[in-house]
Design a protein around this motif. Structure first.
Motif, PDB file in Angstrom:
ATOM      1  N   ASP A 100       0.853  -1.185   0.000  1.00  0.00           N
ATOM      2  CA  ASP A 100       0.000   0.000   0.000  1.00  0.00           C
ATOM      3  C   ASP A 100       0.895   1.243   0.000  1.00  0.00           C
ATOM      4  OD1 ASP A 100      -1.862   1.995   0.281  1.00  0.00           O
ATOM      5  OD2 ASP A 100      -2.550   1.373   2.270  1.00  0.00           O
ATOM      6  N   PRO A 101       1.343   1.690  -1.189  1.00  0.00           N
ATOM      7  CA  PRO A 101       2.256   2.831  -1.271  1.00  0.00           C
ATOM      8  C   PRO A 101       1.732   4.094  -0.590  1.00  0.00           C
ATOM      9  CG  PRO A 101       2.113   1.720  -3.388  1.00  0.00           C
ATOM     10  CD  PRO A 101       1.061   1.114  -2.507  1.00  0.00           C
ATOM     11  N   ALA A 102       0.430   4.202  -0.409  1.00  0.00           N
ATOM     12  CA  ALA A 102      -0.134   5.380   0.258  1.00  0.00           C
ATOM     13  C   ALA A 102       0.338   5.487   1.705  1.00  0.00           C
ATOM     14  CB  ALA A 102      -1.656   5.346   0.186  1.00  0.00           C
ATOM     15  N   GLN A 103       0.783   4.371   2.305  1.00  0.00           N
ATOM     16  CA  GLN A 103       1.301   4.424   3.679  1.00  0.00           C
ATOM     17  C   GLN A 103       2.525   5.334   3.787  1.00  0.00           C
ATOM     18  OE1 GLN A 103       1.829   0.197   4.567  1.00  0.00           O
ATOM     19  NE2 GLN A 103       0.119   0.325   6.020  1.00  0.00           N
ATOM     20  N   LEU A 104       3.256   5.487   2.698  1.00  0.00           N
ATOM     21  CA  LEU A 104       4.425   6.370   2.707  1.00  0.00           C
ATOM     22  C   LEU A 104       4.024   7.817   2.990  1.00  0.00           C
ATOM     23  CD1 LEU A 104       6.264   4.851  -0.369  1.00  0.00           C
ATOM     24  CD2 LEU A 104       7.076   4.780   1.997  1.00  0.00           C
ATOM     25  N   ASP A 105       2.806   8.181   2.603  1.00  0.00           N
ATOM     26  CA  ASP A 105       2.338   9.551   2.818  1.00  0.00           C
ATOM     27  C   ASP A 105       2.143   9.872   4.295  1.00  0.00           C
ATOM     28  OD1 ASP A 105       2.309   9.840   0.052  1.00  0.00           O
ATOM     29  OD2 ASP A 105       0.183   9.313  -0.106  1.00  0.00           O
ATOM     30  N   ASP A 106       2.032   8.840   5.138  1.00  0.00           N
ATOM     31  CA  ASP A 106       1.823   9.043   6.573  1.00  0.00           C
ATOM     32  C   ASP A 106       3.128   9.277   7.333  1.00  0.00           C
ATOM     33  OD1 ASP A 106      -0.893   8.617   6.151  1.00  0.00           O
ATOM     34  OD2 ASP A 106      -0.746   6.473   6.620  1.00  0.00           O
ATOM     35  N   LEU A 107       4.266   9.123   6.658  1.00  0.00           N
ATOM     36  CA  LEU A 107       5.560   9.249   7.315  1.00  0.00           C
ATOM     37  C   LEU A 107       6.025  10.703   7.339  1.00  0.00           C
ATOM     38  CD1 LEU A 107       7.179   6.090   5.733  1.00  0.00           C
ATOM     39  CD2 LEU A 107       6.170   6.299   8.006  1.00  0.00           C
ATOM     40  N   LEU A 108       7.068  10.964   8.122  1.00  0.00           N
ATOM     41  CA  LEU A 108       7.589  12.316   8.290  1.00  0.00           C
ATOM     42  C   LEU A 108       8.511  12.709   7.141  1.00  0.00           C
ATOM     43  CD1 LEU A 108       8.668  11.910  12.033  1.00  0.00           C
ATOM     44  CD2 LEU A 108       6.540  12.924  11.188  1.00  0.00           C
ATOM     45  N   ASP A 109       8.490  13.987   6.782  1.00  0.00           N
ATOM     46  CA  ASP A 109       9.521  14.489   5.873  1.00  0.00           C
ATOM     47  C   ASP A 109      10.717  14.907   6.724  1.00  0.00           C
ATOM     48  OD1 ASP A 109       8.925  16.997   6.972  1.00  0.00           O
ATOM     49  OD2 ASP A 109       7.892  17.706   5.174  1.00  0.00           O
ATOM     50  N   GLU A 110      11.797  15.330   6.083  1.00  0.00           N
ATOM     51  CA  GLU A 110      13.021  15.643   6.834  1.00  0.00           C
ATOM     52  C   GLU A 110      12.804  16.758   7.848  1.00  0.00           C
ATOM     53  OE1 GLU A 110      17.779  16.541   6.228  1.00  0.00           O
ATOM     54  OE2 GLU A 110      16.507  16.254   4.456  1.00  0.00           O
ATOM     55  N   ALA A 111      12.090  17.796   7.489  1.00  0.00           N
ATOM     56  CA  ALA A 111      11.857  18.924   8.406  1.00  0.00           C
ATOM     57  C   ALA A 111      11.088  18.463   9.642  1.00  0.00           C
ATOM     58  CB  ALA A 111      11.106  20.044   7.689  1.00  0.00           C
ATOM     59  N   ALA A 112      10.077  17.646   9.453  1.00  0.00           N
ATOM     60  CA  ALA A 112       9.278  17.153  10.581  1.00  0.00           C
ATOM     61  C   ALA A 112      10.117  16.229  11.464  1.00  0.00           C
ATOM     62  CB  ALA A 112       8.034  16.429  10.079  1.00  0.00           C
ATOM     63  N   TYR A 113      10.979  15.427  10.847  1.00  0.00           N
ATOM     64  CA  TYR A 113      11.831  14.542  11.650  1.00  0.00           C
ATOM     65  C   TYR A 113      12.840  15.348  12.459  1.00  0.00           C
ATOM     66  CZ  TYR A 113      15.121  11.042  13.153  1.00  0.00           C
ATOM     67  OH  TYR A 113      15.937  10.265  13.939  1.00  0.00           O
ATOM     68  N   ARG A 114      13.450  16.347  11.833  1.00  0.00           N
ATOM     69  CA  ARG A 114      14.424  17.191  12.543  1.00  0.00           C
ATOM     70  C   ARG A 114      13.749  17.901  13.728  1.00  0.00           C
ATOM     71  NH1 ARG A 114      19.030  16.257  10.755  1.00  0.00           N
ATOM     72  NH2 ARG A 114      19.569  16.046   8.580  1.00  0.00           N
ATOM     73  N   ALA A 115      12.523  18.339  13.540  1.00  0.00           N
ATOM     74  CA  ALA A 115      11.771  18.973  14.630  1.00  0.00           C
ATOM     75  C   ALA A 115      11.525  17.972  15.757  1.00  0.00           C
ATOM     76  CB  ALA A 115      10.449  19.539  14.110  1.00  0.00           C
ATOM     77  N   LEU A 116      11.269  16.725  15.411  1.00  0.00           N
ATOM     78  CA  LEU A 116      11.013  15.679  16.395  1.00  0.00           C
ATOM     79  C   LEU A 116      12.216  15.445  17.295  1.00  0.00           C
ATOM     80  CD1 LEU A 116       9.093  13.253  17.320  1.00  0.00           C
ATOM     81  CD2 LEU A 116      10.462  11.885  15.733  1.00  0.00           C
ATOM     82  N   ILE A 117      13.415  15.395  16.687  1.00  0.00           N
ATOM     83  CA  ILE A 117      14.605  15.084  17.470  1.00  0.00           C
ATOM     84  C   ILE A 117      15.223  16.336  18.093  1.00  0.00           C
ATOM     85  CG2 ILE A 117      15.099  12.940  16.237  1.00  0.00           C
ATOM     86  CD1 ILE A 117      17.291  14.402  14.691  1.00  0.00           C
ATOM     87  N   GLY A 118      14.692  17.508  17.701  1.00  0.00           N
ATOM     88  CA  GLY A 118      15.066  18.778  18.319  1.00  0.00           C
ATOM     89  C   GLY A 118      16.488  19.134  18.131  1.00  0.00           C
TER      90      GLY A 118
END
Length: 118
Positions: A100-118
Motif C-alpha cells: 500500500d504505497p499510500a502508507q508512505l504519505d503518513d511518514l515524516l519528511d526531513e523537516a518534521a523529523y528534525r523537529a522531532l529530534i530537536g
C-alpha cells in the motif's frame, strides 16, 4: 526520503523502498556489533519487528514502517555491522515492495523529523 518517529529512514526513489536507521538512532545505540536481517520474500505488516540489532549500549530493532514484501537484504551488515555507525544514512538494512504505497504519505519528511529530534 521519509522518516519514522522510531528513527528509521526510507528512500522511495527506486522500484522498492530502502530502509535504514538515522544518524540519531546510530548515535543512541553506540557501536553496533550484531545485526539479524529478515528473509527475502517475507511478507511483513507495519509494526512487525523485522531486524534485530545488538550494540554496546542496547538491543534494539527495526520495525516494518509499511506493509510489504522484503525484496532484498544488505548481507554485508551480517559480517560488518559496524558499517552502520560509519554511515547510518547511507547504509540500508532491507528493501521492501510496499503493498500500500499510500502508507508512505503518513511518514515524516526531513523537516518534521528534525523537529522531532530537536
Amino acid at each position: 526520503m521519509k522518516f519514522t518517529p522510531d528513527h528509521e529512514w526510507l528512500d522511495d526513489s527506486g522500484e522498492d523502498v530502502a530502509v535504514g536507521i538515522t544518524d540519531h538512532a546510530a548515535s543512541e545505540l553506540g557501536d553496533i556489533v550484531f545485526v539479524e536481517l529478515p528473509t527475502v520474500g517475507d511478507s511483513v505488516s507495519k509494526g512487525d519487528e523485522v531486524v534485530a540489532i545488538d550494540s554496546t549500549k542496547a538491543a534494539s530493532g527495526i520495525t516494518a514502517p509499511i506493509d510489504g514484501v522484503i525484496t532484498a537484504i544488505n548481507e554485508e551488515l551480517v559480517d560488518a555491522p559496524e558499517s552502520v555507525n560509519a554511515d547510518a544514512m547511507g547504509t540500508w538494512f532491507f528493501r521492501i515492495d510496499p503493498t500500500d504505497p499510500a502508507q508512505l504519505d503518513d511518514l515524516l519528511d526531513e523537516a518534521a523529523y528534525r523537529a522531532l529530534i530537536g
